[in-house]
Design a protein around this motif. Structure first.
Motif, PDB file in Angstrom:
ATOM      1  N   LEU A 180       1.091   4.197  -2.826  1.00 65.14           N
ATOM      2  CA  LEU A 180       0.829   5.600  -2.519  1.00 65.14           C
ATOM      3  C   LEU A 180       2.039   6.474  -2.837  1.00 65.14           C
ATOM      4  O   LEU A 180       1.892   7.611  -3.303  1.00 65.14           O
ATOM      5  CB  LEU A 180       0.450   5.747  -1.042  1.00 65.14           C
ATOM      6  CG  LEU A 180      -0.893   5.145  -0.628  1.00 65.14           C
ATOM      7  CD1 LEU A 180      -1.058   5.202   0.890  1.00 65.14           C
ATOM      8  CD2 LEU A 180      -2.036   5.881  -1.313  1.00 65.14           C
ATOM      9  N   PRO A 216      -6.094   2.767   4.035  1.00 62.63           N
ATOM     10  CA  PRO A 216      -5.389   3.454   2.942  1.00 62.63           C
ATOM     11  C   PRO A 216      -5.561   4.970   2.996  1.00 62.63           C
ATOM     12  O   PRO A 216      -4.635   5.717   2.684  1.00 62.63           O
ATOM     13  CB  PRO A 216      -6.032   2.859   1.675  1.00 62.63           C
ATOM     14  CG  PRO A 216      -6.528   1.514   2.110  1.00 62.63           C
ATOM     15  CD  PRO A 216      -6.975   1.695   3.530  1.00 62.63           C
ATOM     16  N   LEU A 270       0.831  -1.208   0.000  1.00 66.57           N
ATOM     17  CA  LEU A 270       0.000   0.000   0.000  1.00 66.57           C
ATOM     18  C   LEU A 270       0.864   1.257   0.000  1.00 66.57           C
ATOM     19  O   LEU A 270       0.603   2.215  -0.749  1.00 66.57           O
ATOM     20  CB  LEU A 270      -0.927  -0.015   1.216  1.00 66.57           C
ATOM     21  CG  LEU A 270      -1.869   1.171   1.397  1.00 66.57           C
ATOM     22  CD1 LEU A 270      -2.768   1.334   0.167  1.00 66.57           C
ATOM     23  CD2 LEU A 270      -2.715   0.992   2.652  1.00 66.57           C
ATOM     24  N   THR A 271       1.919   1.266   0.824  1.00 69.05           N
ATOM     25  CA  THR A 271       2.788   2.443   0.901  1.00 69.05           C
ATOM     26  C   THR A 271       3.552   2.646  -0.393  1.00 69.05           C
ATOM     27  O   THR A 271       3.740   3.788  -0.852  1.00 69.05           O
ATOM     28  CB  THR A 271       3.768   2.301   2.082  1.00 69.05           C
ATOM     29  OG1 THR A 271       3.042   2.031   3.283  1.00 69.05           O
ATOM     30  CG2 THR A 271       4.575   3.576   2.275  1.00 69.05           C
ATOM     31  N   ARG A 330      -2.599   7.687   3.138  1.00 72.99           N
ATOM     32  CA  ARG A 330      -2.518   8.713   2.090  1.00 72.99           C
ATOM     33  C   ARG A 330      -2.442  10.117   2.696  1.00 72.99           C
ATOM     34  O   ARG A 330      -1.624  10.947   2.285  1.00 72.99           O
ATOM     35  CB  ARG A 330      -3.728   8.610   1.157  1.00 72.99           C
ATOM     36  CG  ARG A 330      -3.699   9.617  -0.001  1.00 72.99           C
ATOM     37  CD  ARG A 330      -5.039   9.605  -0.745  1.00 72.99           C
ATOM     38  NE  ARG A 330      -5.282   8.314  -1.346  1.00 72.99           N
ATOM     39  CZ  ARG A 330      -4.828   7.970  -2.550  1.00 72.99           C
ATOM     40  NH1 ARG A 330      -4.129   8.832  -3.262  1.00 72.99           N
ATOM     41  NH2 ARG A 330      -5.100   6.774  -3.043  1.00 72.99           N
TER      42      ARG A 330
END
Length: 488
Positions: free
Chosen positions: A158, A178, A154-155, A182
């Protein structure tokens, strides 16, 4: 385990106490006269380069010049890349008069200046931004592999959309959405841009970015699922903390409370008394044993003794039980006293290997929740346990105390008997060098009492040898080993 944070605010000092099941675990203190500098960003100027030490001294506007090692000078790198700085030459990276953007790694400790790095890190609630690196790292305290993989992916996604530089996912991000990650990343990018813009405007020796005040740092760094409440006894700080939580951690806003009780907030769990005990060398154990802490500039030594504990079965079992209890107490005291650097623990010698393993396991298990990283070695051939604990700021003793003016930090002073004999030698020395009619001896009351009592015969002999009357006068303001011999 029930944990809570208590914050006490006075005009010039803020104290934050982390309490677990009613027992003080950690104490953070920030004073207006000596605020911590860790994570502050400065624009510095290199004042001296030392090739022999592979380091440079940098003027950042503090009382003492700060220290920058070659390994702490940033080059474009990946977070998990192997260390390639072992052969780095400081002269290849900096020169005298050069201006650098630097961040404080360690507060000034004792006579040493602050330690700096040019690897700038900018923390938020869930992420730490590393502008000079690339890639994503995940806190080792997040143990679930599926969650680690989720956060990493996820990181990375982003970062490709709205960020640049490297990121480290903090422990607090476990289970984060998320949207929360963000928002954190967008905030960090804006903050980094503001820091870079400020750095272009200010001159060398100026502060570019100051870390949050202690009450807000507590919310950013210490809040975890185990924390049930955060209580603060100041309306102003309460309002600031609520505004901070509402912006960055809204789901934790309900746990922040304004304390308005009649008793001082740090009296709730006897924390004031616990602080006083943490300044003493001796820590008693419930069994009757005790632990001695001796903090020196080079290292901290810890000695375990059975004391009044005689056990119930045999000597080995008594020793094992004492060491096991001491290991738990030592882990707590290291955190409470904020002892760092090299630490040597002298447990009572154990014959059985299994007992030694259990004691080391108890020590490491209790240190697992410590925010400062530690490394514990096996029992040495001499029966000692060597360990290190990361030291970023002054210990509790150095924050709250100062060097004793009487013993100059040695921890002991000359005995009354020794001072008396020094006075006798000084009388004879003065008698052989000068002419005078009378002699006056000034010293502490206990010294004068001994001269009039146990040493009265010696004083009479001196008067007979010199043929000069000797008068004695008490001076209660004198140090224990201070005296004067005045000729009249």
């Amino acid at each position: 385990m029930k944990e809570e944070i208590l914050i006490n605010v006075t005009p010039r000092e803020v104290r934050a106490a982390l309490v677990a099941n009613g027992v003080l675990q950690e104490l953070l203190i920030e004073r207006a006269t000596r605020r911590g500098l860790i994570s502050n960003i400065y624009k510095g100027r290199v004042s001296r380069v030392l090739p022999g030490m592979q380091a440079a001294f940098v003027d950042v506007g503090l009382e003492r010049t700060a220290f920058l090692h070659a390994s702490d000078i940033a080059r474009p790198a990946v977070i998990d890349a192997p260390d390639c700085d072992s052969a780095a030459n400081i002269q290849d990276f900096v020169h005298e008069g050069q201006e650098l953007l630097v961040q404080v790694l360690k507060d000034p400790l004792g006579t040493k200046g602050a330690r700096l790095t040019t690897y700038i890190t900018i923390p938020s609630r869930f992420l730490v931004m590393l502008p000079h690196s690339t890639g994503v790292g995940v806190s080792s305290r997040i143990e679930d592999q599926d969650e680690r993989d989720r956060l990493r992916e996820l990181t990375e996604q982003l970062a490709g959309e709205c960020g640049h530089g490297g990121f480290i996912v903090r422990t607090a991000a476990e289970g984060a959405s998320p949207e929360a990650l963000r928002a954190d990343m967008i905030f960090l990018n804006k903050l980094n841009e503001a820091i870079q813009e400020t750095a272009t405007r200010v001159g060398a020796g100026q502060l570019v970015h100051e870390d949050l005040a202690l009450p807000l740092r507590v919310l950013r760094d210490l809040l975890s699922p185990e924390i049930e409440s955060v209580r603060v006894d100041s309306e102003r700080e309460f309002a600031q903390m609520c505004a901070f939580a509402e912006r960055f951690i809204p789901h934790m806003l309900p746990m922040i409370e304004l304390y308005s009780g009649e008793r001082p907030i740090l009296d709730l769990y006897g924390i004031e008394d616990e602080i006083e005990r943490a300044l003493k060398r001796k820590v008693p154990l419930k069994s009757g044993g005790y632990v001695i802490f001796d903090q020196t500039e080079a290292m901290t030594t810890i000695d375990v003794n059975t004391g009044a504990y005689v056990g119930h079965r045999n000597l080995e079992e008594t020793i094992f039980r004492t060491n096991l209890e001491a290991a738990v107490a030592i882990a707590r005291q290291l955190r409470l006293r904020n002892l760092g650097g090299i630490i040597i623990i002298d447990f009572i010698d154990m014959l059985e290997e299994e007992h030694r393993k259990q004691v080391l396991h108890a020590l490491s298990d209790r240190l697992a929740s410590d925010h400062a990283k530690s490394q514990i070695m096996n029992v040495s051939p001499l029966g000692l346990v060597e360990m290190t604990r990361k030291r970023n700021r002054e210990s509790l003793e150095h924050v709250l105390c100062q060097t004793c003016p009487s013993c100059d930090g040695r921890g002991y002073v000359k005995s009354t008997e020794t001072v008396c004999y020094e006075i006798f030698r000084e009388i004879l020395r003065q008698y052989r060098q000068f002419e005078f009619q009378e002699m006056l001896v000034l010293a502490r009351p206990r010294v004068i009492e001994r001269l009039l009592d146990e040493e009265s015969t010696s004083v009479a002999e001196l008067m007979e040898i010199t043929g000069i009357p000797i008068r004695l006068q008490s001076e209660s303001m004198y140090a224990p080993d201070q005296f004067d011999v005045v000729l009249m």
